[in-house]
Design an enzyme around this catalytic site. Structure first.
Site, PDB file in Angstrom:
ATOM      1  N   SER A 233       0.849  -1.199   0.000  1.00  0.00           N
ATOM      2  CA  SER A 233       0.000   0.000   0.000  1.00  0.00           C
ATOM      3  C   SER A 233       0.879   1.242   0.000  1.00  0.00           C
ATOM      4  O   SER A 233       2.012   1.206   0.510  1.00  0.00           O
ATOM      5  CB  SER A 233      -0.877   0.021   1.257  1.00  0.00           C
ATOM      6  OG  SER A 233      -1.471   1.289   1.413  1.00  0.00           O
TER       7      SER A 233
ATOM      8  N   TYR B 289      -1.522  -1.041  10.203  1.00  0.00           N
ATOM      9  CA  TYR B 289      -1.638  -1.281   8.750  1.00  0.00           C
ATOM     10  C   TYR B 289      -0.344  -0.892   8.032  1.00  0.00           C
ATOM     11  O   TYR B 289       0.156  -1.631   7.181  1.00  0.00           O
ATOM     12  CB  TYR B 289      -2.824  -0.468   8.230  1.00  0.00           C
ATOM     13  CG  TYR B 289      -3.172  -0.707   6.778  1.00  0.00           C
ATOM     14  CD1 TYR B 289      -3.821  -1.883   6.384  1.00  0.00           C
ATOM     15  CD2 TYR B 289      -2.866   0.235   5.811  1.00  0.00           C
ATOM     16  CE1 TYR B 289      -4.147  -2.097   5.056  1.00  0.00           C
ATOM     17  CE2 TYR B 289      -3.192   0.023   4.478  1.00  0.00           C
ATOM     18  CZ  TYR B 289      -3.830  -1.136   4.108  1.00  0.00           C
ATOM     19  OH  TYR B 289      -4.152  -1.357   2.790  1.00  0.00           O
TER      20      TYR B 289
ATOM     21  N   ALA C   8       2.672  -0.728   9.262  1.00  0.00           N
ATOM     22  CA  ALA C   8       3.731  -1.697   9.610  1.00  0.00           C
ATOM     23  C   ALA C   8       3.556  -2.975   8.805  1.00  0.00           C
ATOM     24  O   ALA C   8       4.530  -3.548   8.295  1.00  0.00           O
ATOM     25  CB  ALA C   8       3.685  -1.999  11.105  1.00  0.00           C
TER      26      ALA C   8
ATOM     27  N   ILE D  49      -8.197   3.441  -3.348  1.00  0.00           N
ATOM     28  CA  ILE D  49      -9.002   2.693  -4.324  1.00  0.00           C
ATOM     29  C   ILE D  49     -10.433   2.539  -3.795  1.00  0.00           C
ATOM     30  O   ILE D  49     -10.627   2.265  -2.593  1.00  0.00           O
ATOM     31  CB  ILE D  49      -8.376   1.298  -4.591  1.00  0.00           C
ATOM     32  CG1 ILE D  49      -6.862   1.390  -4.868  1.00  0.00           C
ATOM     33  CG2 ILE D  49      -9.108   0.602  -5.737  1.00  0.00           C
ATOM     34  CD1 ILE D  49      -6.450   2.163  -6.095  1.00  0.00           C
TER      35      ILE D  49
HETATM   36  P1  NAP Z   1     -11.826  -5.308   0.894  1.00  0.00           P
HETATM   37  O1  NAP Z   1     -12.770  -4.755  -0.107  1.00  0.00           O
HETATM   38  O2  NAP Z   1     -12.068  -5.034   2.344  1.00  0.00           O
HETATM   39  O3  NAP Z   1     -11.700  -6.901   0.665  1.00  0.00           O
HETATM   40  C1  NAP Z   1     -10.858  -7.655   1.491  1.00  0.00           C
HETATM   41  C2  NAP Z   1     -10.791  -9.071   0.974  1.00  0.00           C
HETATM   42  O4  NAP Z   1      -9.898  -9.806   1.853  1.00  0.00           O
HETATM   43  C3  NAP Z   1     -12.134  -9.796   1.036  1.00  0.00           C
HETATM   44  O5  NAP Z   1     -12.215 -10.696  -0.045  1.00  0.00           O
HETATM   45  C4  NAP Z   1     -12.049 -10.563   2.371  1.00  0.00           C
HETATM   46  O6  NAP Z   1     -12.867 -11.723   2.405  1.00  0.00           O
HETATM   47  C5  NAP Z   1     -10.590 -10.946   2.361  1.00  0.00           C
HETATM   48  N1  NAP Z   1     -10.079 -11.255   3.705  1.00  0.00           N
HETATM   49  C6  NAP Z   1     -10.027 -10.437   4.780  1.00  0.00           C
HETATM   50  N2  NAP Z   1      -9.503 -11.089   5.842  1.00  0.00           N
HETATM   51  C7  NAP Z   1      -9.217 -12.346   5.418  1.00  0.00           C
HETATM   52  C8  NAP Z   1      -8.680 -13.493   6.041  1.00  0.00           C
HETATM   53  N3  NAP Z   1      -8.294 -13.496   7.338  1.00  0.00           N
HETATM   54  N4  NAP Z   1      -8.534 -14.625   5.300  1.00  0.00           N
HETATM   55  C9  NAP Z   1      -8.916 -14.653   3.991  1.00  0.00           C
HETATM   56  N5  NAP Z   1      -9.438 -13.593   3.352  1.00  0.00           N
HETATM   57  C10 NAP Z   1      -9.591 -12.454   4.056  1.00  0.00           C
HETATM   58  O7  NAP Z   1     -10.325  -4.787   0.612  1.00  0.00           O
HETATM   59  P2  NAP Z   1      -9.695  -4.127  -0.721  1.00  0.00           P
HETATM   60  O8  NAP Z   1      -9.846  -2.674  -0.604  1.00  0.00           O
HETATM   61  O9  NAP Z   1     -10.171  -4.860  -1.906  1.00  0.00           O
HETATM   62  O10 NAP Z   1      -8.144  -4.438  -0.452  1.00  0.00           O
HETATM   63  C11 NAP Z   1      -7.489  -5.562  -1.032  1.00  0.00           C
HETATM   64  C12 NAP Z   1      -5.995  -5.460  -0.715  1.00  0.00           C
HETATM   65  O11 NAP Z   1      -5.470  -4.240  -1.243  1.00  0.00           O
HETATM   66  C13 NAP Z   1      -5.696  -5.441   0.777  1.00  0.00           C
HETATM   67  O12 NAP Z   1      -4.490  -6.127   1.041  1.00  0.00           O
HETATM   68  C14 NAP Z   1      -5.532  -3.970   1.062  1.00  0.00           C
HETATM   69  O13 NAP Z   1      -4.738  -3.740   2.207  1.00  0.00           O
HETATM   70  C15 NAP Z   1      -4.858  -3.509  -0.208  1.00  0.00           C
HETATM   71  N6  NAP Z   1      -4.997  -2.076  -0.452  1.00  0.00           N
HETATM   72  C16 NAP Z   1      -6.241  -1.513  -0.615  1.00  0.00           C
HETATM   73  C17 NAP Z   1      -6.340  -0.144  -0.838  1.00  0.00           C
HETATM   74  C18 NAP Z   1      -7.650   0.562  -1.053  1.00  0.00           C
HETATM   75  O14 NAP Z   1      -7.631   1.805  -1.188  1.00  0.00           O
HETATM   76  N7  NAP Z   1      -8.774  -0.140  -1.113  1.00  0.00           N
HETATM   77  C19 NAP Z   1      -5.168   0.648  -0.882  1.00  0.00           C
HETATM   78  C20 NAP Z   1      -3.941   0.037  -0.708  1.00  0.00           C
HETATM   79  C21 NAP Z   1      -3.872  -1.328  -0.488  1.00  0.00           C
HETATM   80  P3  NAP Z   1     -14.447 -11.628   2.889  1.00  0.00           P
HETATM   81  O15 NAP Z   1     -15.174 -10.925   1.768  1.00  0.00           O
HETATM   82  O16 NAP Z   1     -14.857 -13.040   3.023  1.00  0.00           O
HETATM   83  O17 NAP Z   1     -14.439 -10.847   4.153  1.00  0.00           O
END
Ligand code: NAP
Length: 247
Positions: free
Chosen positions: A142, A155, A157, A188
């Site tokens: 991120s 987060y 860290a 995002i």
């Molecule tokens: P999100 O919409 O909250 O989706 C999270 C996904 O991770 C869901 O499919 C969830 O499954 C799954 N998950 C959570 N805990 C889990 C666990 N213990 N075991 C297995 N699966 C698990 O998040 P996102 O925004 O798409 O983010 C995806 C990745 O990109 C993350 O690593 C996040 O840190 C990174 N990221 C996001 C952003 C942003 O702006 N959105 C920015 C930088 C980095 P369930 O649906 O079953 O809960």
């Protein structure tokens, strides 16, 4: 070329960026196994949408914090697909609070999911990738892992840790035909950012040179490139997909 005919495992494919990654890889011809934590219905929808693109797709419930769960998920993927060429460590969570008020369990939960989960999944696939002398591993970091962010010491860290893990694993595995890279998304539009207070969202958008939030597909296309045959000489890199936010 590309990812066509390759077999991919994606963690957290039920929603958001992970779902977009599954769909992008499937659209480019890769077979997919992905996991989810609890969103069974959404996982079923993602699997169906992948299958409609003409590839095999399987959703597996798996908590990436749990080594046995991860082993079982990777075993199911190997059984369903015959091999694993691509691993995308996308599953992630936030538990935001200022340093002084952050609960220890919230610090641990974020580190266990985002960082330890990434380690556990890589460990589970790497022996087979070494044997086949081919692998593409892409880890979701991120912009917060690069710059830090008030209210997100856990987060930040975890995501900075993902970068260190990526570079170290890349050095260990480069000679075996396995690349390990990270993608660092900015801000995002997903459930994760929808949960932020409106003032914080407005401030975040104001800090993006591109002047808009990113779309999950913006990230998915970068992941698909790093997962492709053509990216075979790129390893240990962190690709920011952030509209210029981290410059
Ligand atoms: P999100 O919409 O909250 O989706 C999270 C996904 O991770 C869901 O499919 C969830 O499954 C799954 N998950 C959570 N805990 C889990 C666990 N213990 N075991 C297995 N699966 C698990 O998040 P996102 O925004 O798409 O983010 C995806 C990745 O990109 C993350 O690593 C996040 O840190 C990174 N990221 C996001 C952003 C942003 O702006 N959105 C920015 C930088 C980095 P369930 O649906 O079953 O809960």
């Amino acid at each position: 070329m590309g990812v066509s005919g390759r077999c991919a495992v994606v963690t957290g494919g039920s929603r958001g960026i992970g779902r977009a990654i599954c769909l992008e890889l499937a659209a480019q011809g890769a077979n997919i196994v992905f996991c989810y934590a609890g969103s069974e219905e959404k996982a079923r929808e993602t699997a169906l949408a992948c299958e409609q693109l003409g590839v095999r797709a399987l959703a597996v419930r798996c908590d990436v914090r749990d080594a046995q769960d991860v082993q079982a998920m990777i075993g199911a993927a190997q059984e369903a697909l015959g091999r694993i060429d691509i691993l995308v460590n996308n599953a992630g969570v936030t538990r935001d609070a200022l340093l002084l008020t952050m609960k220890e369990e919230d610090f641990d939960a974020v580190l266990d999911t985002n960082l330890k989960g990434t380690y556990l999944c890589i460990r589970a696939v790497v022996r087979a990738m070494m044997k086949q002398r081919y692998g593409r591993i892409v880890n979701l970091s991120s912009v917060v892992g690069l710059r830090g962010n008030a209210g997100q010491v856990n987060y930040a860290a975890s995501k900075a840790g993902v970068i260190g893990l990526t570079k170290s694993a890349a050095r260990e595995l480069a000679a075996r035909g396995i690349t390990v890279n990270a993608v660092a998304p900015g801000f995002i539009d997903t459930d994760m950012t929808a949960a932020m207070p409106e003032a914080a969202r407005t401030a975040a958008v104001a800090s993006i040179p591109a002047g808009r939030m990113g779309d999950a597909r913006d990230v998915a296309r970068a992941v698909a490139f790093l997962a492709s045959d053509e990216a075979g000489y790129i390893t240990g890199q962190v690709l920011a997909v952030d509209g210029g936010m981290s410059m």
